[in-house]
Design an enzyme around this catalytic site. Structure first.
Site, mmCIF file in Angstrom:
data_model
loop_
_atom_site.group_PDB
_atom_site.id
_atom_site.type_symbol
_atom_site.label_atom_id
_atom_site.label_comp_id
_atom_site.label_asym_id
_atom_site.label_seq_id
_atom_site.Cartn_x
_atom_site.Cartn_y
_atom_site.Cartn_z
ATOM 1 N N GLY A 10 11.250 19.442 66.812
ATOM 2 C CA GLY A 10 12.342 18.739 66.135
ATOM 3 C C GLY A 10 12.006 17.254 66.125
ATOM 4 O O GLY A 10 11.964 16.616 67.179
ATOM 5 N N ALA A 11 11.710 16.745 64.938
ATOM 6 C CA ALA A 11 11.315 15.328 64.825
ATOM 7 C C ALA A 11 12.463 14.491 64.272
ATOM 8 O O ALA A 11 12.259 13.502 63.580
ATOM 9 C CB ALA A 11 10.081 15.207 63.923
ATOM 10 N N GLY A 15 14.463 14.121 68.902
ATOM 11 C CA GLY A 15 13.057 14.463 69.111
ATOM 12 C C GLY A 15 12.134 13.257 68.972
ATOM 13 O O GLY A 15 11.245 13.034 69.808
ATOM 14 N N ARG A 90 30.467 21.124 69.803
ATOM 15 C CA ARG A 90 29.086 21.594 69.996
ATOM 16 C C ARG A 90 28.989 23.079 69.638
ATOM 17 O O ARG A 90 27.979 23.547 69.140
ATOM 18 C CB ARG A 90 28.642 21.366 71.450
ATOM 19 C CG ARG A 90 28.457 19.894 71.800
ATOM 20 C CD ARG A 90 27.890 19.711 73.201
ATOM 21 N NE ARG A 90 27.734 18.313 73.551
ATOM 22 C CZ ARG A 90 28.677 17.568 74.137
ATOM 23 N NH1 ARG A 90 29.843 18.095 74.444
ATOM 24 N NH2 ARG A 90 28.444 16.300 74.424
ATOM 25 N N ASN A 97 21.963 27.084 65.107
ATOM 26 C CA ASN A 97 21.008 26.650 66.126
ATOM 27 C C ASN A 97 20.439 27.807 66.942
ATOM 28 O O ASN A 97 19.302 27.734 67.424
ATOM 29 C CB ASN A 97 21.634 25.577 67.019
ATOM 30 C CG ASN A 97 21.723 24.243 66.293
ATOM 31 O OD1 ASN A 97 21.215 24.113 65.180
ATOM 32 N ND2 ASN A 97 22.353 23.252 66.903
ATOM 33 N N VAL A 120 17.260 21.087 74.624
ATOM 34 C CA VAL A 120 18.187 19.977 74.360
ATOM 35 C C VAL A 120 19.206 20.353 73.281
ATOM 36 O O VAL A 120 20.329 19.851 73.254
ATOM 37 C CB VAL A 120 17.393 18.707 73.930
ATOM 38 C CG1 VAL A 120 18.329 17.538 73.626
ATOM 39 C CG2 VAL A 120 16.390 18.308 75.004
ATOM 40 N N ARG A 153 26.098 8.972 81.467
ATOM 41 C CA ARG A 153 27.289 8.421 80.799
ATOM 42 C C ARG A 153 28.323 7.994 81.838
ATOM 43 O O ARG A 153 28.876 6.900 81.770
ATOM 44 C CB ARG A 153 27.893 9.467 79.845
ATOM 45 C CG ARG A 153 27.048 9.629 78.601
ATOM 46 C CD ARG A 153 27.723 10.528 77.568
ATOM 47 N NE ARG A 153 26.953 10.481 76.336
ATOM 48 C CZ ARG A 153 26.638 11.538 75.595
ATOM 49 N NH1 ARG A 153 27.044 12.745 75.947
ATOM 50 N NH2 ARG A 153 25.938 11.399 74.494
ATOM 51 N N HIS A 177 27.781 21.850 79.369
ATOM 52 C CA HIS A 177 27.667 20.586 78.631
ATOM 53 C C HIS A 177 28.708 20.607 77.522
ATOM 54 O O HIS A 177 28.443 20.963 76.399
ATOM 55 C CB HIS A 177 26.252 20.480 78.055
ATOM 56 C CG HIS A 177 25.979 19.181 77.370
ATOM 57 N ND1 HIS A 177 26.273 17.966 77.930
ATOM 58 C CD2 HIS A 177 25.406 18.909 76.186
ATOM 59 C CE1 HIS A 177 25.898 17.006 77.104
ATOM 60 N NE2 HIS A 177 25.373 17.556 76.031
HETATM 61 N N1 APR Z 1 11.788 24.261 63.632
HETATM 62 C C1 APR Z 1 11.490 22.973 63.863
HETATM 63 N N2 APR Z 1 12.332 21.961 63.548
HETATM 64 C C2 APR Z 1 13.511 22.281 62.996
HETATM 65 C C3 APR Z 1 13.880 23.616 62.722
HETATM 66 C C4 APR Z 1 12.953 24.638 63.080
HETATM 67 N N3 APR Z 1 13.222 25.934 62.871
HETATM 68 N N4 APR Z 1 15.123 23.592 62.172
HETATM 69 C C5 APR Z 1 15.514 22.312 62.116
HETATM 70 N N5 APR Z 1 14.540 21.510 62.595
HETATM 71 C C6 APR Z 1 14.521 20.052 62.688
HETATM 72 C C7 APR Z 1 15.088 19.362 61.461
HETATM 73 O O1 APR Z 1 14.161 19.376 60.381
HETATM 74 C C8 APR Z 1 15.352 17.959 62.010
HETATM 75 O O2 APR Z 1 14.254 17.080 61.796
HETATM 76 O O3 APR Z 1 15.319 19.585 63.746
HETATM 77 C C9 APR Z 1 15.551 18.193 63.505
HETATM 78 C C10 APR Z 1 16.937 17.837 63.998
HETATM 79 O O4 APR Z 1 17.076 16.460 63.883
HETATM 80 P P1 APR Z 1 18.482 15.736 63.611
HETATM 81 O O5 APR Z 1 19.170 16.392 62.467
HETATM 82 O O6 APR Z 1 18.213 14.271 63.548
HETATM 83 O O7 APR Z 1 19.341 16.094 64.906
HETATM 84 P P2 APR Z 1 19.299 15.347 66.327
HETATM 85 O O8 APR Z 1 20.306 14.248 66.332
HETATM 86 O O9 APR Z 1 17.909 15.058 66.700
HETATM 87 O O10 APR Z 1 19.899 16.504 67.270
HETATM 88 C C11 APR Z 1 19.153 17.682 67.490
HETATM 89 O O11 APR Z 1 19.853 17.893 69.772
HETATM 90 O O12 APR Z 1 21.414 16.754 71.067
HETATM 91 C C12 APR Z 1 21.173 17.880 70.284
HETATM 92 O O13 APR Z 1 23.357 18.425 69.391
HETATM 93 C C13 APR Z 1 22.071 17.943 69.069
HETATM 94 O O14 APR Z 1 21.584 20.223 68.525
HETATM 95 C C14 APR Z 1 21.311 18.878 68.194
HETATM 96 C C15 APR Z 1 19.848 18.547 68.525
#
Ligand code: APR
Length: 312
Positions: A10-11, A15, A90, A97, A120, A153, A177
């Protein structure tokens, strides 16, 4: 001491913040940033690597859409999935998810069967269970990030209230959480001084309440997503404890097997983290009120697991 390879899945906000912190702390020789979105991990990874000459780190950051790149990683930090928007809990992230988590964890199992997974993605306690079941790894190698963030926090609010250094504040937050988490005022101290000697009970109660709703407070401000700086810092602190075999005691979500009188669920408890991942769950004494609060929190986690099972 550092790992050879750490992968962040997850970038997105959490991430990418994780990978930058891992690199700046040189916790691995290579940090791999993986995402399904084409170009995003490559662009962010390269951008971070280009900060290396300025920040002075030698950790290579590499972005990819291909899990082969993560083969043999020592640790995975899984942040893939969708994040909360205002009005969402959540638990609203559940079905989407869970699908993401099981597809990611199948790949982890395939390319790095000996790795340690730090989960996470929310809803955290349930996603950690999906990761445990999909990888089939022992509980020592699938740990959820929650308590470090919740405790941070709580500590940050206490520091503001007392106008003292955060370095001197020790605290413990247990439970799931979510809004049912259990900040333990009886285990909170400032340089060894019990918090109850420094703050009136109504102020402590207000800080506990703010901690419980801490994630929502950030979502309300951001409107387009949820917190990421503190969540990423928390996940990286767990990775650091593992790669440096620090044997730190940190509150994390662990798969309980009889501890606190509970079994077969993830719940935030004090965990000893070292080279093998979860080395031990530490049991602390709780008064009747704290026990009841932990049970309520566990019940919430169980009902979310049941809700996921009903959706499948
Ligand atoms: N494989 C890899 N990456 C994925 C997949 C997958 N199958 N599905 C989604 N992603 C990537 C998305 O492309 C996106 O870049 O996960 C990333 C999520 O990034 P954001 O939308 O910016 O979310 P973020 O704020 O990083 O939160 C991610 O962490 O804290 C928790 O509640 C939050 O569940 C959430 C997670």
């Amino acid at each position: 001491m550092s790992a050879k390879k750490i992968t962040v899945v997850g970038a997105g906000h959490v991430g990418a913040t994780c990978s930058q912190l891992l690199a700046q702390k040189e916790l691995a020789r290579e940090v791999i940033l993986v995402d399904i979105a084409e170009g995003i991990p490559q662009g962010k990874g390269l951008d971070q690597w280009e900060s290396a000459p300025i920040e002075g780190f030698d950790t290579r950051v590499i972005g990819s859409n291909d899990y082969e790149q993560c083969a043999g990683s020592d640790i995975f930090i899984v942040t893939a999935g969708i994040a909360r928007k205002p009005g969402m809990s959540r638990d609203d992230l559940l079905k989407t998810n869970a699908g993401v988590m099981s597809s990611v964890c199948s790949e982890i199992k395939r390319v790095a069967p000996k790795s340690i997974v730090i989960v996470v993605t929310n809803p955290l306690d349930v996603m950690a269970q999906v990761a445990l079941e999909t990888t089939g790894f022992p509980r020592e190698r699938v740990i959820g990030m929650a308590g470090v963030l919740d405790t941070a926090r709580y500590r940050s609010f206490i520091a503001l209230e007392l106008d003292v250094s955060i370095e001197d504040i020790q605290a413990l937050v247990l439970g799931g959480h979510g809004d049912t988490m259990v900040p333990l005022a009886s285990y909170t101290s400032v340089s060894g001084i019990p918090l109850s000697q420094l703050l009136a009970q109504d102020r402590i109660d207000a800080l506990v309440e703010r901690t419980r709703k801490g994630g929502g407070e950030i979502v309300a401000h951001l409107k387009t997503g949820s917190a990421y700086y503190a969540p990423a810092a928390a996940a990286v602190q767990m990775a650091e404890a593992i790669v440096k075999d620090k044997r730190r005691i940190l509150p994390c979500a662990a798969w309980l097997q009889g501890e606190y009188g509970m079994s077969d669920l993830y719940l935030g408890v004090p965990c000893l983290l070292g080279a093998n991942g979860l080395e031990k769950v530490i049991e602390v004494e709780l008064d009747a009120e704290e026990k009841a609060a932990l049970e309520t929190s566990a019940e919430h986690v169980r009902s979310t697991v049941a809700a996921l099972e009903a959706l499948q």
